[in-house]
Write an enzyme that holds these catalytic residues in place. Structure first.
Site, PDB file in Angstrom:
ATOM      1  N   ASP A  50      11.389 -20.947  17.895  1.00 34.37           N
ATOM      2  CA  ASP A  50      10.893 -19.631  17.472  1.00 34.37           C
ATOM      3  C   ASP A  50      10.879 -19.462  15.951  1.00 34.37           C
ATOM      4  O   ASP A  50      11.206 -18.409  15.430  1.00 34.37           O
ATOM      5  CB  ASP A  50      11.750 -18.517  18.112  1.00 34.37           C
ATOM      6  CG  ASP A  50      13.228 -18.662  17.798  1.00 34.37           C
ATOM      7  OD1 ASP A  50      13.631 -19.730  17.289  1.00 34.37           O
ATOM      8  OD2 ASP A  50      13.986 -17.714  18.062  1.00 34.37           O
ATOM      9  N   ASP A  58      14.794 -23.040  20.919  1.00 31.64           N
ATOM     10  CA  ASP A  58      13.848 -21.958  21.232  1.00 31.64           C
ATOM     11  C   ASP A  58      12.458 -22.122  20.594  1.00 31.64           C
ATOM     12  O   ASP A  58      11.505 -21.473  21.020  1.00 31.64           O
ATOM     13  CB  ASP A  58      14.425 -20.607  20.787  1.00 31.64           C
ATOM     14  CG  ASP A  58      15.612 -20.193  21.639  1.00 31.64           C
ATOM     15  OD1 ASP A  58      15.867 -20.858  22.651  1.00 31.64           O
ATOM     16  OD2 ASP A  58      16.276 -19.206  21.276  1.00 31.64           O
ATOM     17  N   ASP A  71      16.835 -19.035  12.499  1.00 34.54           N
ATOM     18  CA  ASP A  71      16.514 -17.995  11.511  1.00 34.54           C
ATOM     19  C   ASP A  71      17.753 -17.295  10.934  1.00 34.54           C
ATOM     20  O   ASP A  71      17.774 -16.944   9.754  1.00 34.54           O
ATOM     21  CB  ASP A  71      15.500 -16.994  12.058  1.00 34.54           C
ATOM     22  CG  ASP A  71      15.914 -16.397  13.391  1.00 34.54           C
ATOM     23  OD1 ASP A  71      16.981 -16.784  13.919  1.00 34.54           O
ATOM     24  OD2 ASP A  71      15.179 -15.536  13.901  1.00 34.54           O
ATOM     25  N   GLY A  72      18.810 -17.124  11.737  1.00 33.17           N
ATOM     26  CA  GLY A  72      20.035 -16.513  11.218  1.00 33.17           C
ATOM     27  C   GLY A  72      20.634 -17.373  10.108  1.00 33.17           C
ATOM     28  O   GLY A  72      21.067 -16.860   9.064  1.00 33.17           O
ATOM     29  N   SER A 127       6.235 -22.652  49.259  1.00 28.51           N
ATOM     30  CA  SER A 127       7.353 -22.431  48.330  1.00 28.51           C
ATOM     31  C   SER A 127       6.780 -22.135  46.949  1.00 28.51           C
ATOM     32  O   SER A 127       5.637 -22.468  46.669  1.00 28.51           O
ATOM     33  CB  SER A 127       8.237 -23.672  48.258  1.00 28.51           C
ATOM     34  OG  SER A 127       7.518 -24.732  47.662  1.00 28.51           O
ATOM     35  N   GLU A 131       4.507 -20.956  39.703  1.00 26.88           N
ATOM     36  CA  GLU A 131       3.546 -19.987  40.222  1.00 26.88           C
ATOM     37  C   GLU A 131       3.265 -18.900  39.194  1.00 26.88           C
ATOM     38  O   GLU A 131       2.159 -18.412  39.036  1.00 26.88           O
ATOM     39  CB  GLU A 131       4.154 -19.347  41.476  1.00 26.88           C
ATOM     40  CG  GLU A 131       3.164 -18.732  42.407  1.00 26.88           C
ATOM     41  CD  GLU A 131       1.973 -19.628  42.671  1.00 26.88           C
ATOM     42  OE1 GLU A 131       2.176 -20.814  42.965  1.00 26.88           O
ATOM     43  OE2 GLU A 131       0.829 -19.124  42.567  1.00 26.88           O
ATOM     44  N   GLY A 176      23.153 -21.794  17.057  1.00 25.88           N
ATOM     45  CA  GLY A 176      23.208 -22.540  18.322  1.00 25.88           C
ATOM     46  C   GLY A 176      22.886 -24.007  18.098  1.00 25.88           C
ATOM     47  O   GLY A 176      21.962 -24.327  17.352  1.00 25.88           O
ATOM     48  N   SER A 196      19.890 -38.482   8.877  1.00 28.73           N
ATOM     49  CA  SER A 196      18.778 -38.678   7.950  1.00 28.73           C
ATOM     50  C   SER A 196      19.096 -38.118   6.562  1.00 28.73           C
ATOM     51  O   SER A 196      18.791 -38.748   5.540  1.00 28.73           O
ATOM     52  CB  SER A 196      17.517 -38.018   8.522  1.00 28.73           C
ATOM     53  OG  SER A 196      16.483 -38.081   7.580  1.00 28.73           O
ATOM     54  N   VAL A 197      19.723 -36.946   6.529  1.00 31.27           N
ATOM     55  CA  VAL A 197      20.086 -36.348   5.226  1.00 31.27           C
ATOM     56  C   VAL A 197      21.058 -37.272   4.495  1.00 31.27           C
ATOM     57  O   VAL A 197      20.880 -37.598   3.315  1.00 31.27           O
ATOM     58  CB  VAL A 197      20.719 -34.940   5.429  1.00 31.27           C
ATOM     59  CG1 VAL A 197      21.366 -34.433   4.146  1.00 31.27           C
ATOM     60  CG2 VAL A 197      19.661 -33.953   5.924  1.00 31.27           C
ATOM     61  N   ARG A 233      28.478 -19.308  14.275  1.00 38.25           N
ATOM     62  CA  ARG A 233      27.732 -18.189  13.691  1.00 38.25           C
ATOM     63  C   ARG A 233      28.766 -17.413  12.879  1.00 38.25           C
ATOM     64  O   ARG A 233      29.605 -16.731  13.451  1.00 38.25           O
ATOM     65  CB  ARG A 233      27.117 -17.326  14.786  1.00 38.25           C
ATOM     66  CG  ARG A 233      26.032 -18.055  15.579  1.00 38.25           C
ATOM     67  CD  ARG A 233      25.330 -17.130  16.553  1.00 38.25           C
ATOM     68  NE  ARG A 233      24.204 -17.800  17.184  1.00 38.25           N
ATOM     69  CZ  ARG A 233      24.250 -18.378  18.385  1.00 38.25           C
ATOM     70  NH1 ARG A 233      25.347 -18.348  19.097  1.00 38.25           N
ATOM     71  NH2 ARG A 233      23.175 -18.970  18.890  1.00 38.25           N
ATOM     72  N   ARG A 257      15.663 -16.328  23.883  1.00 42.27           N
ATOM     73  CA  ARG A 257      16.073 -14.934  23.701  1.00 42.27           C
ATOM     74  C   ARG A 257      14.900 -14.062  23.287  1.00 42.27           C
ATOM     75  O   ARG A 257      14.705 -12.983  23.801  1.00 42.27           O
ATOM     76  CB  ARG A 257      17.161 -14.926  22.629  1.00 42.27           C
ATOM     77  CG  ARG A 257      18.042 -13.736  22.630  1.00 42.27           C
ATOM     78  CD  ARG A 257      19.146 -13.903  21.619  1.00 42.27           C
ATOM     79  NE  ARG A 257      18.885 -14.944  20.625  1.00 42.27           N
ATOM     80  CZ  ARG A 257      19.817 -15.584  19.958  1.00 42.27           C
ATOM     81  NH1 ARG A 257      21.060 -15.315  20.165  1.00 42.27           N
ATOM     82  NH2 ARG A 257      19.501 -16.508  19.056  1.00 42.27           N
ATOM     83  N   THR A 298      16.674 -25.533  16.607  1.00 42.06           N
ATOM     84  CA  THR A 298      16.950 -24.602  17.708  1.00 42.06           C
ATOM     85  C   THR A 298      16.051 -24.989  18.873  1.00 42.06           C
ATOM     86  O   THR A 298      14.888 -25.345  18.662  1.00 42.06           O
ATOM     87  CB  THR A 298      16.679 -23.129  17.330  1.00 42.06           C
ATOM     88  OG1 THR A 298      16.562 -22.360  18.541  1.00 42.06           O
ATOM     89  CG2 THR A 298      15.397 -22.935  16.540  1.00 42.06           C
TER      90      THR A 298
HETATM   91  O1  F6P Z   1      19.605 -20.119  19.825  1.00 42.09           O
HETATM   92  C1  F6P Z   1      19.099 -20.569  21.004  1.00 42.09           C
HETATM   93  C2  F6P Z   1      19.701 -19.955  22.197  1.00 42.09           C
HETATM   94  O2  F6P Z   1      19.689 -21.021  23.067  1.00 42.09           O
HETATM   95  C3  F6P Z   1      19.018 -18.743  22.839  1.00 42.09           C
HETATM   96  O3  F6P Z   1      17.906 -19.023  23.635  1.00 42.09           O
HETATM   97  C4  F6P Z   1      20.126 -18.118  23.619  1.00 42.09           C
HETATM   98  O4  F6P Z   1      19.918 -16.761  23.849  1.00 42.09           O
HETATM   99  C5  F6P Z   1      21.280 -18.322  22.712  1.00 42.09           C
HETATM  100  O5  F6P Z   1      21.030 -19.516  22.013  1.00 42.09           O
HETATM  101  C6  F6P Z   1      22.618 -18.337  23.382  1.00 42.09           C
HETATM  102  O6  F6P Z   1      23.551 -18.829  22.495  1.00 42.09           O
HETATM  103  P1  F6P Z   1      25.118 -18.631  22.541  1.00 42.09           P
HETATM  104  O7  F6P Z   1      25.533 -18.521  23.955  1.00 42.09           O
HETATM  105  O8  F6P Z   1      25.631 -19.839  21.856  1.00 42.09           O
HETATM  106  O9  F6P Z   1      25.411 -17.390  21.778  1.00 42.09           O
END
Ligand code: F6P
Length: 328
Positions: free
Chosen positions: A134, A132, A107-108, A220, A192, A15, A26-27, A76, A176, A130
């Protein structure tokens, strides 16, 4: 400095995330600084298999530090998951004269890099990109800070309309497997409740919290939900559930989606990308391989790719508590 590395290939994979272009820049410029050739690989591992390489010099990355997305494109790649695909990719790299790789992704992408460098003699270095956040071994991945700012801006806008109509909004944000975005924007946007994959609060607790909020005089509310939340209901089902159990609320849903991945990178992401690119190239030139560069205690550090993939990027429990206290 390595005598053997004369040409480095850089790619973006998985993603996209704001700051990837700043990382590519930079690279490329660090390679130029050290008189190393650099090629961009189009569309990640997929382009590697097709042999799509673009020679890049310092000037070819002008005007991209402020651009979202990735000029190299991303994918991907299913083919790279096969032994045959990786063999073709290696042959293409050898034909092009590439001696080492910088992989910008999640990570992938790192798993692919690790498998590849174990099968073939190809030094690799990862840059975490990414939204995320993560990935273990860095407090921040490229794009995370920008995404936080994008989402907070949107939540502020949703709050305007939520309070005008006395409504409850469920706002779904990306993540995700991780609740970093949800938790941080929840605190920053005055939510909230925050529902994240790492903590299953349960539906009872959600209702309890909404009742408490009503009783305390709030008209609200915003509930931030990470897409990977484990409560067992998606945002639309959550709306139905609250409709059914709390008729005093008028509920709406907002799924923010891919807009969170776009936009001009924040200052933080641009600086981080610039630092990571320098560290990645110089680490390869020092003969290191199979690491991910990361930011730990404001210092550029290296984490073995295997750990970066397998280790868990833990949610900040202190922030979870702050979030609870702030809803008083
Ligand atoms: O990799 C980050 C991310 O934004 C996730 O949070 C999300 O689930 C996913 O990519 C969705 O990616 P795509 O729609 O490109 O498969």
């Amino acid at each position: 400095m390595s005598e053997t590395i004369k040409k480095i290939g850089v790619l973006t994979s998985g993603g996209d995330a704001p700051g990837m272009n700043a990382g590519i820049r930079s690279v490329v410029r660090t390679c130029a600084f050290h008189n190393i050739e650099c090629v961009g690989i189009v569309q990640g591992y997929q382009g590697m298999i097709r042999g799509e390489f673009i020679p890049m010099d310092a000037r070819s990355v002008k005007g991209i530090i402020n651009k979202g997305g990735t000029i190299l494109k991303t994918a991907r790649s299913k083919d790279f998951m096969t032994k045959e695909g990786r063999k073709v990719a290696y042959d293409q790299l050898k034909k092009e004269g590439v001696d080492a790789l910088v992989v910008i992704g999640g990570d992938g992408s790192f798993t692919g890099a690790m498998v590849f460098s174990a099968e073939y003699d190809m030094p690799v270095m990862g840059i975490p990109g990414t939204i995320d956040n993560d990935i273990f071994g860095t407090t921040h991945t490229l794009g995370y800070d920008t995404a936080l700012n994008t989402v907070v801006e949107v939540i502020d806008k949703i709050r305007d309309t939520a309070s005008s109509h006395d409504r409850l909004f469920f706002v779904e944000v990306m993540g995700r497997d991780a609740g970093h975005i949800a938790l941080n924007v929840g605190v920053a946007g005055g939510a909230e409740e925050v529902l994240i994959p790492e903590e299953n609060l349960g539906l009872d607790r959600l209702l309890e919290s909404l009742h408490r909020s009503k009783a305390s005089g709030k008209s609200s509310s915003i509930v931030v939900v990470a897409e990977g939340d484990k409560i067992g209901k998606n945002v639309f089902e959550l709306k139905d559930y609250v409709d059914e159990h709390m008729s005093e609320y008028e509920v709406r849903v907002s799924v923010l989606g891919h807009m969170q991945r776009g936009g001009s990178p924040s200052c933080f992401d641009r600086v981080l990308a610039s630092r990571m690119g320098v560290k990645a190239v110089e680490s390869l030139l020092e003969g290191k391989s199979n690491f991910m560069v990361g930011l730990l205690n404001d210092v550029m550090s290296l984490t073995p790719l295997e750990q970066a993939i397998k280790g868990q990027s833990k949610i900040n429990l202190e922030l979870l508590r702050v979030s609870d206290i702030m809803t008083t």
